[in-house]
Design a protein around this motif. Structure first.
Motif, PDB file in Angstrom:
ATOM      1  N   CYS A   9       0.840  -1.199   0.000  1.00  0.00           N
ATOM      2  CA  CYS A   9       0.000   0.000   0.000  1.00  0.00           C
ATOM      3  C   CYS A   9       0.875   1.248   0.000  1.00  0.00           C
ATOM      4  N   CYS A  12      -0.003   3.173   3.801  1.00  0.00           N
ATOM      5  CA  CYS A  12       0.381   2.619   5.107  1.00  0.00           C
ATOM      6  C   CYS A  12       1.548   1.635   4.992  1.00  0.00           C
ATOM      7  N   CYS A  32      -6.893  -1.233  -0.143  1.00  0.00           N
ATOM      8  CA  CYS A  32      -6.078  -1.658   0.994  1.00  0.00           C
ATOM      9  C   CYS A  32      -6.992  -2.040   2.146  1.00  0.00           C
ATOM     10  N   CYS A  35      -5.952   0.352   5.631  1.00  0.00           N
ATOM     11  CA  CYS A  35      -6.351   1.750   5.806  1.00  0.00           C
ATOM     12  C   CYS A  35      -7.561   2.115   4.959  1.00  0.00           C
TER      13      CYS A  35
HETATM   14 ZN    ZN Z   1      -3.010   0.966   3.344  1.00  0.00          ZN
END
Ligand code: ZN
Length: 49
Positions: A9, A12, A32, A35
């Motif tokens: 990602c 994050c 994702c 997050c």
């Molecule tokens: Zn993420």
């Protein structure tokens, strides 16, 4: 068994996997699970097949 690929990602930096047949190299945004953002595959810092 389904083929998968790992995506990092861009927000994050956690890794999660997606199913290749459905998503790899297609113009579909990835979600994702950590997050909750959607992002294009080109924005991932790393995609590992
Ligand atoms: Zn993420």
């Amino acid at each position: 068994m389904a083929r998968i690929f790992w995506v990092t990602c861009p927000k994050c930096n956690k890794r999660f996997y997606c199913h290749s047949e459905e998503l790899l190299h297609k113009k579909i945004d990835l979600l994702c699970p950590y997050c909750g953002i959607y992002f294009p595959q080109e924005q991932s810092p790393k995609i590992q097949e």
